[in-house]
Design a protein around this motif. Structure first.
Motif, PDB file in Angstrom:
ATOM      1  N   PHE A 263     -43.314 -15.011 -55.946  1.00  0.00           N
ATOM      2  CA  PHE A 263     -43.022 -16.455 -55.822  1.00  0.00           C
ATOM      3  C   PHE A 263     -42.134 -17.050 -57.042  1.00  0.00           C
ATOM      4  CE2 PHE A 263     -46.831 -16.809 -53.333  1.00  0.00           C
ATOM      5  CZ  PHE A 263     -46.464 -17.351 -52.190  1.00  0.00           C
ATOM      6  N   LYS A 264     -41.242 -17.523 -57.088  1.00  0.00           N
ATOM      7  CA  LYS A 264     -40.621 -18.280 -58.131  1.00  0.00           C
ATOM      8  C   LYS A 264     -41.493 -19.196 -58.876  1.00  0.00           C
ATOM      9  CE  LYS A 264     -35.966 -19.963 -59.605  1.00  0.00           C
ATOM     10  NZ  LYS A 264     -34.737 -20.550 -58.806  1.00  0.00           N
ATOM     11  N   LYS A 265     -41.339 -19.238 -60.142  1.00  0.00           N
ATOM     12  CA  LYS A 265     -41.750 -19.900 -61.181  1.00  0.00           C
ATOM     13  C   LYS A 265     -40.850 -21.047 -61.919  1.00  0.00           C
ATOM     14  CE  LYS A 265     -44.744 -17.960 -63.966  1.00  0.00           C
ATOM     15  NZ  LYS A 265     -45.177 -16.727 -65.326  1.00  0.00           N
ATOM     16  N   ALA A 266     -41.679 -22.004 -62.550  1.00  0.00           N
ATOM     17  CA  ALA A 266     -40.859 -22.919 -63.243  1.00  0.00           C
ATOM     18  C   ALA A 266     -39.810 -22.568 -64.037  1.00  0.00           C
ATOM     19  CB  ALA A 266     -41.734 -23.910 -63.853  1.00  0.00           C
ATOM     20  N   ASN A 267     -40.164 -21.396 -64.721  1.00  0.00           N
ATOM     21  CA  ASN A 267     -39.064 -20.823 -65.711  1.00  0.00           C
ATOM     22  C   ASN A 267     -38.059 -19.926 -65.383  1.00  0.00           C
ATOM     23  OD1 ASN A 267     -40.795 -18.547 -65.198  1.00  0.00           O
ATOM     24  ND2 ASN A 267     -41.447 -18.252 -67.197  1.00  0.00           N
ATOM     25  N   GLY A 268     -38.330 -19.776 -63.706  1.00  0.00           N
ATOM     26  CA  GLY A 268     -37.250 -18.834 -62.880  1.00  0.00           C
ATOM     27  C   GLY A 268     -37.574 -17.450 -62.756  1.00  0.00           C
ATOM     28  N   THR A 269     -38.654 -16.909 -63.477  1.00  0.00           N
ATOM     29  CA  THR A 269     -39.145 -15.683 -63.165  1.00  0.00           C
ATOM     30  C   THR A 269     -40.096 -15.588 -62.135  1.00  0.00           C
ATOM     31  OG1 THR A 269     -41.187 -15.816 -64.687  1.00  0.00           O
ATOM     32  CG2 THR A 269     -39.213 -15.243 -65.623  1.00  0.00           C
ATOM     33  N   LEU A 270     -40.263 -14.342 -61.370  1.00  0.00           N
ATOM     34  CA  LEU A 270     -41.195 -14.250 -60.134  1.00  0.00           C
ATOM     35  C   LEU A 270     -42.541 -13.812 -60.750  1.00  0.00           C
ATOM     36  CD1 LEU A 270     -38.493 -12.536 -57.869  1.00  0.00           C
ATOM     37  CD2 LEU A 270     -39.163 -14.889 -58.031  1.00  0.00           C
ATOM     38  N   TYR A 305     -41.126 -23.713 -56.035  1.00  0.00           N
ATOM     39  CA  TYR A 305     -40.021 -23.836 -56.606  1.00  0.00           C
ATOM     40  C   TYR A 305     -39.000 -23.309 -55.641  1.00  0.00           C
ATOM     41  CZ  TYR A 305     -42.629 -25.404 -60.586  1.00  0.00           C
ATOM     42  OH  TYR A 305     -43.609 -25.983 -61.646  1.00  0.00           O
ATOM     43  N   GLY A 306     -37.806 -23.818 -55.636  1.00  0.00           N
ATOM     44  CA  GLY A 306     -36.851 -23.293 -54.636  1.00  0.00           C
ATOM     45  C   GLY A 306     -36.068 -22.159 -55.292  1.00  0.00           C
ATOM     46  N   GLY A 307     -35.435 -21.267 -54.346  1.00  0.00           N
ATOM     47  CA  GLY A 307     -34.566 -20.357 -54.998  1.00  0.00           C
ATOM     48  C   GLY A 307     -35.204 -18.951 -54.309  1.00  0.00           C
ATOM     49  N   THR A 308     -34.653 -17.950 -54.984  1.00  0.00           N
ATOM     50  CA  THR A 308     -34.891 -16.747 -54.509  1.00  0.00           C
ATOM     51  C   THR A 308     -36.388 -16.126 -54.637  1.00  0.00           C
ATOM     52  OG1 THR A 308     -32.477 -16.104 -54.802  1.00  0.00           O
ATOM     53  CG2 THR A 308     -34.017 -14.256 -54.447  1.00  0.00           C
ATOM     54  N   GLN A 309     -37.063 -15.817 -53.550  1.00  0.00           N
ATOM     55  CA  GLN A 309     -38.239 -15.261 -53.578  1.00  0.00           C
ATOM     56  C   GLN A 309     -38.294 -13.898 -53.098  1.00  0.00           C
ATOM     57  OE1 GLN A 309     -40.712 -18.441 -54.267  1.00  0.00           O
ATOM     58  NE2 GLN A 309     -38.652 -19.252 -54.332  1.00  0.00           N
TER      59      GLN A 309
END
Length: 332
Positions: A263-270, A305-309
């Motif tokens: 899962f994508k986190k708030a800081n952009g890492t997975l 958070y939206g984006g790449t997972q």
């Protein structure tokens, strides 16, 4: 809920006599007379049981620390009508050896709630309960209690033993792996189930000694996948994925197959989260197709958070494959 129980306990205590014997006599007198095996009691005009006991047991731990014997005797009566798992803990924190000595004979008590209290009340990391730091650091003093309860006739008790071991595994994984290996020797189905539940976190983590205890060796497989069926996922929908496995081993092998969503986190890492999937025995050369759908829906324990997972598989503790998908959040 605990805050409400705390308020009720504080107000009730102000109306009770200061003398401990008189106070405890009143608390015992208001308990429901039914001490059967039912788990679905409700307080009525006969007395208090179920969740209504929680503030009463708080009063015991508030005022009874100077008399362990009387306090434990009353908590034992209270747990027969609900549970006193939260309020034996201050006594354990104050004098662990003394408290454990009182509780040890309860492992053979005829009442299922009393036997369960021995395990549940001594869990080092009991949810909602105060942490028992000495048992977190050294769980050895509680292990004889778990040994005595591991083959209890009631699953309600055995489940508590499993959860207790899972607590211990967070700090002492090798110890729990050793216990698992020993308990699995000549184990019946009930004990096997207990040990599997106790080791659920260690198996998800791929803890090697635990996997060895269950006979789960390195997987000999050829894997195609995971393949994601809908790489664009709208928040509130499901992500569907599949995988094709083929055994490359020369003999049957047991496989525990989990899936990992990164899962994508708030800081952009997975951040990976492991989910249980299935268990299977794959014969030499045998193939298997697996399909799964996972709901990406609102839950209280996760912020999306939206984006790449991404999704991968974990088989007998080893990670395989990696496939990305895009999560699209709803526009407010």
């Amino acid at each position: 809920m605990k805050q409400r129980a705390r308020l009720i306990a504080d107000v009730t205590a102000r109306h009770l006599p200061e003398d401990l014997d008189a106070r405890f006599a009143i608390l015992r007198a208001v308990l429901h007379p039914d001490t059967g095996e039912s788990f679905d009691w409700s307080s009525d005009d006969k007395g208090i049981c179920g969740w209504g006991v929680m503030p009463l047991s708080m009063i015991v731990s508030d005022c009874g620390m100077d008399d362990f014997e009387k306090s434990f005797d009353l908590l034992k009566d209270m747990t027969k009508r609900a549970t006193a798992e939260f309020d034996v803990r201050p006594f354990l924190a104050a004098d662990q050896e003394r408290a454990l000595n009182i509780m040890a004979p309860w492992t053979s008590d005829p009442n299922v709630h009393v036997r369960r209290l021995v395990s549940e009340g001594t869990r080092p990391r009991l949810p909602w309960g105060m942490r028992l730091q000495r048992l977190v650091e050294d769980p050895a003093p509680a292990l004889p209690l778990l040994e005595a309860l591991k083959d209890d006739p009631e699953e309600y008790v055995r489940r508590s033993v499993a959860n207790h071991l899972n607590d211990i595994a967070k700090d002492h994984p090798d110890l729990v792996a050793d216990i698992a290996a020993r308990w699995l020797e000549d184990a019946d189905k009930n004990r096997q189930k207990l040990v599997r539940h106790a080791c659920r976190s260690l198996i998800k983590q791929g803890h090697r000694a635990t996997l060895d205890a269950f006979g789960l060796g390195a997987p000999e497989i050829q894997l195609d996948g995971p393949t994601i069926g809908n790489p664009d996922v709208q928040y509130g929908e499901t992500v569907s994925f599949s995988a094709d496995l083929k055994s490359t081993g020369k003999k049957p092998q047991d496989l525990v197959i989990d899936y990992v969503i990164h899962f994508k986190k708030a800081n952009g890492t997975l951040a990976p989260k492991v989910f249980k999937w299935t268990k299977t025995n794959l014969k030499a050369g045998e193939s298997l197709t697996l399909e799964r759908a996972h709901a990406i829906k609102p839950i209280t324990t996760r912020v999306y958070y939206g984006g790449t997972q991404a999704i991968s598989l974990r088989i007998n503790g080893q990670d395989f494959g990696y496939c990305e998908f895009e999560l699209h959040m709803l526009v407010k």
